[in-house]
Design a protein around this motif. Structure first.
Motif, PDB file in Angstrom:
ATOM      1  N   THR A  68       9.533   2.812   2.798  1.00  0.00           N
ATOM      2  CA  THR A  68       9.797   3.010   1.421  1.00  0.00           C
ATOM      3  C   THR A  68      11.625   3.147   1.445  1.00  0.00           C
ATOM      4  OG1 THR A  68       7.897   4.477   1.178  1.00  0.00           O
ATOM      5  CG2 THR A  68       9.569   4.549  -0.693  1.00  0.00           C
ATOM      6  N   LEU A  69      12.025   3.891   2.135  1.00  0.00           N
ATOM      7  CA  LEU A  69      13.724   3.953   2.135  1.00  0.00           C
ATOM      8  C   LEU A  69      14.284   2.486   2.539  1.00  0.00           C
ATOM      9  CD1 LEU A  69      14.742   7.057   4.241  1.00  0.00           C
ATOM     10  CD2 LEU A  69      14.830   6.669   1.899  1.00  0.00           C
ATOM     11  N   LEU A  70      13.625   1.840   3.287  1.00  0.00           N
ATOM     12  CA  LEU A  70      14.252   0.675   3.656  1.00  0.00           C
ATOM     13  C   LEU A  70      14.205  -0.586   2.442  1.00  0.00           C
ATOM     14  CD1 LEU A  70      14.842  -1.873   5.504  1.00  0.00           C
ATOM     15  CD2 LEU A  70      12.368  -1.844   6.129  1.00  0.00           C
ATOM     16  N   LYS A  82      16.575  12.819  -3.641  1.00  0.00           N
ATOM     17  CA  LYS A  82      17.490  12.614  -4.669  1.00  0.00           C
ATOM     18  C   LYS A  82      18.297  11.355  -4.789  1.00  0.00           C
ATOM     19  CE  LYS A  82      17.732  17.158  -5.970  1.00  0.00           C
ATOM     20  NZ  LYS A  82      16.914  18.199  -4.830  1.00  0.00           N
ATOM     21  N   LEU A  83      17.539  10.066  -4.438  1.00  0.00           N
ATOM     22  CA  LEU A  83      18.217   8.842  -4.161  1.00  0.00           C
ATOM     23  C   LEU A  83      17.920   7.741  -5.201  1.00  0.00           C
ATOM     24  CD1 LEU A  83      17.413   8.406  -0.522  1.00  0.00           C
ATOM     25  CD2 LEU A  83      19.667   8.890  -1.263  1.00  0.00           C
ATOM     26  N   LYS A  84      18.837   6.829  -5.513  1.00  0.00           N
ATOM     27  CA  LYS A  84      18.524   6.164  -6.494  1.00  0.00           C
ATOM     28  C   LYS A  84      18.335   4.528  -5.799  1.00  0.00           C
ATOM     29  CE  LYS A  84      20.637   7.875 -10.465  1.00  0.00           C
ATOM     30  NZ  LYS A  84      22.244   8.427 -10.379  1.00  0.00           N
ATOM     31  N   LYS A  85      17.747   3.781  -6.310  1.00  0.00           N
ATOM     32  CA  LYS A  85      17.515   2.598  -5.721  1.00  0.00           C
ATOM     33  C   LYS A  85      19.061   1.872  -5.503  1.00  0.00           C
ATOM     34  CE  LYS A  85      13.065   0.875  -7.069  1.00  0.00           C
ATOM     35  NZ  LYS A  85      12.197  -0.075  -7.484  1.00  0.00           N
ATOM     36  N   LYS A 121       0.881  -1.008  -0.035  1.00  0.00           N
ATOM     37  CA  LYS A 121       0.088   0.013  -0.061  1.00  0.00           C
ATOM     38  C   LYS A 121       0.775   1.385   0.127  1.00  0.00           C
ATOM     39  CE  LYS A 121      -3.965  -1.793   2.405  1.00  0.00           C
ATOM     40  NZ  LYS A 121      -3.591  -3.013   2.999  1.00  0.00           N
ATOM     41  N   PHE A 122       2.142   1.199   0.773  1.00  0.00           N
ATOM     42  CA  PHE A 122       2.762   2.479   0.535  1.00  0.00           C
ATOM     43  C   PHE A 122       3.890   2.606  -0.451  1.00  0.00           C
ATOM     44  CE2 PHE A 122       3.260   2.486   5.676  1.00  0.00           C
ATOM     45  CZ  PHE A 122       2.110   2.917   5.732  1.00  0.00           C
ATOM     46  N   ASN A 123       3.667   4.036  -0.883  1.00  0.00           N
ATOM     47  CA  ASN A 123       4.465   4.452  -1.913  1.00  0.00           C
ATOM     48  C   ASN A 123       4.901   5.668  -1.829  1.00  0.00           C
ATOM     49  OD1 ASN A 123       5.913   3.704  -4.022  1.00  0.00           O
ATOM     50  ND2 ASN A 123       4.256   3.572  -5.546  1.00  0.00           N
ATOM     51  N   SER A 124       5.643   6.205  -0.995  1.00  0.00           N
ATOM     52  CA  SER A 124       5.992   7.199  -0.692  1.00  0.00           C
ATOM     53  C   SER A 124       6.971   7.868  -1.621  1.00  0.00           C
ATOM     54  CB  SER A 124       6.740   7.362   0.698  1.00  0.00           C
ATOM     55  OG  SER A 124       7.769   8.254   0.759  1.00  0.00           O
ATOM     56  N   ASN A 125       7.268   9.235  -1.610  1.00  0.00           N
ATOM     57  CA  ASN A 125       7.920   9.985  -2.739  1.00  0.00           C
ATOM     58  C   ASN A 125       9.452  10.188  -2.327  1.00  0.00           C
ATOM     59  OD1 ASN A 125       8.019  11.237  -5.137  1.00  0.00           O
ATOM     60  ND2 ASN A 125       7.454  13.163  -4.629  1.00  0.00           N
ATOM     61  N   ILE A 126       9.656   9.727  -1.003  1.00  0.00           N
ATOM     62  CA  ILE A 126      10.816  10.154  -0.128  1.00  0.00           C
ATOM     63  C   ILE A 126      12.167  10.176  -1.289  1.00  0.00           C
ATOM     64  CG2 ILE A 126      11.055   7.861   0.959  1.00  0.00           C
ATOM     65  CD1 ILE A 126      11.791  11.065   2.777  1.00  0.00           C
ATOM     66  N   LEU A 127      12.197   8.875  -2.008  1.00  0.00           N
ATOM     67  CA  LEU A 127      13.332   8.767  -2.951  1.00  0.00           C
ATOM     68  C   LEU A 127      13.630  10.046  -3.541  1.00  0.00           C
ATOM     69  CD1 LEU A 127      13.468   5.868  -2.013  1.00  0.00           C
ATOM     70  CD2 LEU A 127      14.210   5.220  -4.280  1.00  0.00           C
ATOM     71  N   ASN A 128      12.640  10.519  -4.411  1.00  0.00           N
ATOM     72  CA  ASN A 128      12.721  11.595  -5.206  1.00  0.00           C
ATOM     73  C   ASN A 128      13.153  13.021  -4.375  1.00  0.00           C
ATOM     74  OD1 ASN A 128      12.225  10.486  -7.473  1.00  0.00           O
ATOM     75  ND2 ASN A 128       9.947  10.856  -7.424  1.00  0.00           N
ATOM     76  N   GLU A 129      12.402  13.088  -3.129  1.00  0.00           N
ATOM     77  CA  GLU A 129      12.613  14.089  -2.458  1.00  0.00           C
ATOM     78  C   GLU A 129      14.098  14.098  -1.812  1.00  0.00           C
ATOM     79  OE1 GLU A 129      10.338  14.124   1.351  1.00  0.00           O
ATOM     80  OE2 GLU A 129       8.358  13.594   0.002  1.00  0.00           O
ATOM     81  N   LEU A 168      11.393   9.972  10.346  1.00  0.00           N
ATOM     82  CA  LEU A 168      10.826   9.710   9.339  1.00  0.00           C
ATOM     83  C   LEU A 168       9.267   9.055   9.763  1.00  0.00           C
ATOM     84  CD1 LEU A 168      13.204   8.533   6.692  1.00  0.00           C
ATOM     85  CD2 LEU A 168      11.898  10.720   6.592  1.00  0.00           C
ATOM     86  N   SER A 169       8.306   9.039   8.933  1.00  0.00           N
ATOM     87  CA  SER A 169       6.950   8.494   9.199  1.00  0.00           C
ATOM     88  C   SER A 169       7.320   6.934   8.770  1.00  0.00           C
ATOM     89  CB  SER A 169       5.697   8.987   8.508  1.00  0.00           C
ATOM     90  OG  SER A 169       6.180   8.771   7.203  1.00  0.00           O
ATOM     91  N   TYR A 170       6.212   6.188   9.202  1.00  0.00           N
ATOM     92  CA  TYR A 170       6.340   4.643   8.806  1.00  0.00           C
ATOM     93  C   TYR A 170       6.492   4.445   7.340  1.00  0.00           C
ATOM     94  CZ  TYR A 170       5.401  -0.292   9.380  1.00  0.00           C
ATOM     95  OH  TYR A 170       5.389  -1.579   9.178  1.00  0.00           O
TER      96      TYR A 170
END
Ligand code: UD1
Length: 358
Positions: free
Chosen positions: A265-267, A191-194, A181-189, A258-260
């Motif tokens: 998402t980062l994890l 500026k991270l790549k997978k 269900k979770f799809n946060s925008n944190i990677l863009n925020e 960070l929120s859960y």
């Protein structure tokens, strides 16, 4: 049946969420959520209620930060009054925080039944306040809900055999429920790549309040940050001590807690995790991510299986640097077993509580 669902610190909101979802489905149980106020920052508390859809607590004890004996006793005093007024049948307590122990003492002395969720966990390090909280809470509880087989065995060794139930881990319930269900925008925020950054968290008192350990960890991670981005959602206490000890950390990317949703998402997308958190060690295992635990021991030895999690004692700089650099260069193929249940622990817990007879 009336149940007090007691929370207070960040990991307890995550653990209480699946229990609360389960109670909502059950018309025979009335839930009273009580928040001790041990965590009160928006990032450590309110955001979790919003994101995890936990009803607003009926009572907030607003206890705030104090030395441990004061914090525990303030929670007990306030909770006893609520128990007297609400006359619940049960109190559910989670994990190993000061709120957990205070809830167990208040419940015991008020003559109501106590259910301990995440029972039987042991680090066997009595210098950790959490270890003492766990052992005492297990002693006081009427029903002990263990997340793993090892936890039930730990209780057996202490001769606790009655009303011990292996139910799996409520954190896995939550992880399974939310992971898609979770799809946060944190990677863009950020500026991270997978697979191109490390997720770091440190908050334990034995790592933050001891200058040598905190400076060792930050020094080594700061060095690693020359070759891979390090994202560090920093606990307020950790930040306070980094400033107090004047520890240099110019290459690490600090962010607020960070929120859960953002953390998961980062994890999911990180290269590996470096942490001293018990919860994050497990969540890394659930997400099939390599974890480096910046401690001498872990209360989650199940995660060490297949080297998914590696202990990295924080007292020796050379050793920390060696482990971090080795892990950052390897591509791990993480294997996991269903060590933490099937994601239906909360359902089992509520069923057992409902049928419980003294
Ligand atoms: C507590 C738990 C720990 C758990 C952690 C999750 C105990 C003994 N420890 O540790 O097991 O892993 O929660 O995060 O119960 N602070 C704030 N804002 C807050 C809360 C705390 O600034 O909302 C600062 C204060 O300086 C406070 C310090 O953090 O003194 C420590 O907070 P506390 O709740 O005592 O313990 P945690 O380290 O968060």
């Amino acid at each position: 049946m009336k149940i007090i669902n007691l929370v207070g610190a960040r990991p307890q909101f995550i653990k209480a969420a699946p229990i609360s979802r389960e109670i909502k489905k059950n018309k025979r149980i009335k839930e009273i959520i009580v928040h001790s106020g041990q965590h009160y920052n928006k990032e450590l508390s309110k955001n979790f209620f919003l994101e995890l859809n936990i009803p607003t607590p009926k009572y907030n004890l607003n206890v705030g930060s104090h030395d441990h004996p004061t914090q525990i006793s303030k929670i007990i005093l306030k909770l006893v009054k609520i128990i007297k007024y609400e006359k619940p049948d049960w109190i559910i307590v989670y994990g190993d925080t000061n709120t957990t122990l205070a809830g167990a003492i208040a419940g015991n002395r008020s003559g109501i039944k106590i259910a301990h969720v995440e029972s039987g966990i042991r680090s066997y390090n009595n210098d950790m306040p959490e270890e003492i909280n766990r052992v005492l809470t297990d002693r006081l509880s009427n029903v002990l809900f263990c997340p793993t087989i090892k936890a039930t065995n730990n209780l057996k060794k202490e001769n606790i055999k009655d009303n011990v139930y292996l139910v799996g881990d409520v954190m896995f319930d939550n992880f399974k429920y939310y992971i898609k269900k979770f799809n946060s925008n944190i990677l863009n925020e950020l500026k991270l790549k997978k697979n191109n950054y490390v997720l770091l968290t440190i908050h334990r008192s034995q790592n933050t309040e001891i200058e040598k350990r905190l400076s060792n960890i930050i020094y080594c991670v700061n060095n690693l940050a020359k070759s891979i981005k390090i994202i560090f959602p920093v606990h307020p206490r950790t930040l306070k001590y980094i400033k107090y000890f004047k520890i240099k950390s110019d290459k690490i990317i600090f962010v607020n807690p960070l929120s859960y949703k953002k953390l998961i998402t980062l994890l999911k997308n990180c290269k590996f995790v470096a942490t001293d958190s018990g919860g994050l060690q497990k969540e890394a295992f659930f997400a099939k991510k390599q974890c480096v635990t910046l401690r001498n021991e872990t209360e989650w030895p199940e995660t060490l299986e297949f080297n998914n999690n590696i202990l990295c004692p924080p007292d020796n700089r050379k050793n920390i640097s060696l482990i971090l650099s080795k892990i950052s260069k390897k591509n791990y193929n993480i294997k996991t077993k269903k060590t933490f249940g099937n994601g239906n622990s909360a359902k089992k817990i509520i069923k057992i509580i409902e049928k419980f007879k003294t």
